[in-house]
Design a protein around this motif. Structure first.
Motif, mmCIF file in Angstrom:
data_model
loop_
_atom_site.group_PDB
_atom_site.id
_atom_site.type_symbol
_atom_site.label_atom_id
_atom_site.label_comp_id
_atom_site.label_asym_id
_atom_site.label_seq_id
_atom_site.Cartn_x
_atom_site.Cartn_y
_atom_site.Cartn_z
ATOM 1 N N ASN A 2 0.962 -1.187 -0.032
ATOM 2 C CA ASN A 2 -0.075 0.037 -0.060
ATOM 3 C C ASN A 2 0.770 1.169 -0.043
ATOM 4 O O ASN A 2 1.835 1.598 0.744
ATOM 5 N N ASN A 3 0.743 2.134 -1.136
ATOM 6 C CA ASN A 3 1.461 3.195 -1.248
ATOM 7 C C ASN A 3 1.270 4.184 -0.109
ATOM 8 O O ASN A 3 2.205 5.152 -0.011
ATOM 9 N N LYS A 4 0.045 4.413 0.510
ATOM 10 C CA LYS A 4 0.105 5.204 1.534
ATOM 11 C C LYS A 4 0.903 5.159 2.751
ATOM 12 O O LYS A 4 1.083 6.121 3.511
ATOM 13 N N PHE A 5 1.535 3.920 2.850
ATOM 14 C CA PHE A 5 2.386 3.445 4.133
ATOM 15 C C PHE A 5 3.824 3.951 3.570
ATOM 16 O O PHE A 5 4.565 3.882 4.468
ATOM 17 N N ILE A 6 4.127 4.163 2.527
ATOM 18 C CA ILE A 6 5.427 4.345 2.238
ATOM 19 C C ILE A 6 5.903 5.738 2.724
ATOM 20 O O ILE A 6 5.295 6.812 2.508
ATOM 21 N N ASN A 7 6.884 5.651 3.503
ATOM 22 C CA ASN A 7 7.347 6.824 3.926
ATOM 23 C C ASN A 7 6.500 7.636 4.970
ATOM 24 O O ASN A 7 6.364 8.842 5.055
ATOM 25 N N SER A 8 5.613 6.956 5.408
ATOM 26 C CA SER A 8 4.553 7.738 6.304
ATOM 27 C C SER A 8 4.875 7.740 7.688
ATOM 28 O O SER A 8 5.851 6.981 8.163
ATOM 29 N N PRO A 9 4.773 8.952 8.512
ATOM 30 C CA PRO A 9 5.225 8.879 9.898
ATOM 31 C C PRO A 9 5.061 7.733 10.740
ATOM 32 O O PRO A 9 5.879 7.104 11.563
ATOM 33 N N VAL A 10 3.982 6.864 10.572
ATOM 34 C CA VAL A 10 3.597 5.961 11.345
ATOM 35 C C VAL A 10 4.544 4.836 11.175
ATOM 36 O O VAL A 10 5.198 4.267 11.918
ATOM 37 N N LEU A 136 13.351 12.323 4.706
ATOM 38 C CA LEU A 136 12.009 11.741 4.341
ATOM 39 C C LEU A 136 11.045 12.981 4.667
ATOM 40 O O LEU A 136 9.857 12.959 3.926
ATOM 41 N N PHE A 137 11.096 13.783 5.710
ATOM 42 C CA PHE A 137 10.111 14.769 5.936
ATOM 43 C C PHE A 137 10.819 16.198 5.990
ATOM 44 O O PHE A 137 11.768 16.574 6.511
ATOM 45 N N LYS A 138 10.075 16.759 4.942
ATOM 46 C CA LYS A 138 10.480 18.208 4.903
ATOM 47 C C LYS A 138 9.588 19.482 5.535
ATOM 48 O O LYS A 138 8.355 19.173 5.376
ATOM 49 N N ARG A 197 11.444 4.361 1.462
ATOM 50 C CA ARG A 197 12.020 4.762 0.100
ATOM 51 C C ARG A 197 12.789 5.887 0.130
ATOM 52 O O ARG A 197 12.219 7.058 0.258
ATOM 53 N N GLU A 198 14.089 5.969 0.032
ATOM 54 C CA GLU A 198 14.849 7.143 0.091
ATOM 55 C C GLU A 198 14.996 7.815 -1.340
ATOM 56 O O GLU A 198 14.580 7.392 -2.215
#
Length: 429
Positions: A2-10, A136-138, A197-198
């Protein structure tokens, strides 16, 4: 996937949970295990931490530099994390699976080797995991949100690593307890890295040469002020966790089975209070929010010095938890800003180097904590569990309240010299 979990804060925060469960168990109980249970002298335990710190001073920047230079199809940080997972499991178990019948010299050697190996692998993991956060977080708002989620997971991990650990080692022994936590770490760390995903663009530029990278890092005055202030506060985190088992026994007169209640009183209130400190950052800005958190933390440790029973100890622990929550949430936003400004100045992404050097500065708090234990122990005559001296209660009242208060006041004073750069960091989010 599921793409919504890629690099998600959780999903990213699962890595914090994975690392902090065994790390908190280690920091809270390694002194108690070796000094109180196994009879290693406080002086030898302090010597081991000092030798480790010299090793840490060398490996932290080196691992950060190597991480920044890594170029693979899987990214810069992920290969290091995957390779370190089985090594972390093995060395963590080694810390607590101590052979029986060791002399004090043999016990010291075992402790020193286990410490160097465990902390060396921990460095690789923390450097590479920490370096992912600013990539990951800007932006301040996103970082504040991600930090709040991350710290929420960290606090749950702190609670498990601190409050559940006495129940586990009471039921199954220290060695099996370490084995359980090693597998918990592996499960959640793998889940975290699976969903990371870097940014490929971050690895395109040629990194700075080693000496230039060190020079650019070491001449950054605000970076040093920020991390030195945090190192004193981090020492308090270590003291609270590691001294509570002693405090419960000698000051409050509690049986070992009730240590979990006291630890829970510190860490459970922190979970809802993360939202309070997220609001403080938004209201006052990241720099002022950080200073406020240090000042509140200083005041919050004072009641621990006056508790005398389980009930008053729990109340004092809950107050300390409020201050702890602020320090857990606020530094991540400022750390990301420092790294962003370095990128603007050098044109290179050096999250690994900054995370590593900053990690060494703050992790030097372990030596400050060990020195505090040794010095106060000498003042009151405490040597080990086999020789607690004439006033062990006084020893641990000072170590859990007076010493943390003084360290946090120093931290507040140093933080006043920190100047945020231009941009939105001085403004409320």
């Amino acid at each position: 996937m599921n793409n919504k979990f890629i690099n998600s804060p959780v999903m990213f925060a699962l890595g914090m949970f994975a690392l902090m469960v065994p790390t908190q168990a280690f920091s809270s109980f390694y002194s108690y295990f070796y000094v109180e249970k196994l009879g290693l002298g406080v002086g030898l335990a302090t010597l081991a931490r000092t030798i480790y710190l010299i090793w840490d001073a060398l490996n932290q920047p080196l691992f950060g530099y190597l991480s920044d230079r890594t170029r693979t199809r899987w990214g810069r940080r992920r290969p290091w994390i995957y390779a370190s997972i089985p090594l972390f499991m093995a060395t963590f178990v080694m810390v607590f699976a101590v052979p029986e019948g060791l002399t004090e010299t043999s016990l010291f050697i075992w402790f020193l080797v286990a410490l160097i190996l465990f902390e060396g692998v921990s460095t690789i993991l923390w450097v590479n995991y920490g370096a992912l956060f600013p990539e990951l977080f800007k932006g301040d708002r996103m970082r504040a949100k991600a930090s709040a989620v991350q710290q929420g997971f960290q606090i749950v991990a702190l609670l498990i690593g601190a409050a559940l650990t006495p129940l586990l080692f009471g039921a199954m022994g220290f060695g099996r307890m370490a084995l359980v936590y090693a597998f918990v770490f592996a499960l959640f760390m793998c889940l975290c890295v699976l969903f990371i995903r870097e940014n490929a663009d971050a690895a395109k530029d040629e990194p700075l040469p080693l000496l230039e990278a060190f020079r650019e890092t070491f001449k950054n005055k605000q970076f040093w002020i920020f991390n030195i202030a945090n190192s004193f506060a981090q020492t308090v985190n270590g003291l609270l966790g590691s001294m509570i088992p002693f405090y419960a026994k000698y000051v409050l007169g509690l049986p070992e089975s009730q240590v979990s209640l006291l630890l829970a009183s510190v860490f459970v209130p922190v979970i809802p209070l993360v939202a309070v400190w997220f609001w403080v950052i938004r209201k006052f800005g990241s720099t002022m929010g950080w200073r406020i958190s240090l000042a509140v933390y200083a005041l919050s440790v004072l009641p621990l010095g006056f508790a005398s029973s389980l009930g008053t100890g729990i109340a004092a622990g809950a107050i300390a938890g409020f201050g702890l929550a602020g320090f857990l949430v606020t530094p991540a936003v400022l750390s990301g800003q420092i790294i962003d400004r370095d990128f603007e100045a050098t044109g290179r992404r050096r999250e690994g180097m900054y995370t590593a050097v900053g990690g060494f500065i703050t992790r030097s708090s372990g030596l400050l904590s060990a020195l505090a234990f040794w010095i106060v122990g000498m003042m009151f005559g405490y040597v080990s569990g086999e020789n607690p001296g004439p006033d062990p209660a006084g020893t641990f009242r000072v170590l859990i309240s007076a010493v943390p208060f003084c360290l946090l006041i120093i931290s507040v004073v140093i933080s006043m010299f920190f100047r945020a750069g231009r941009g939105s960091e001085e403004k409320p989010l």
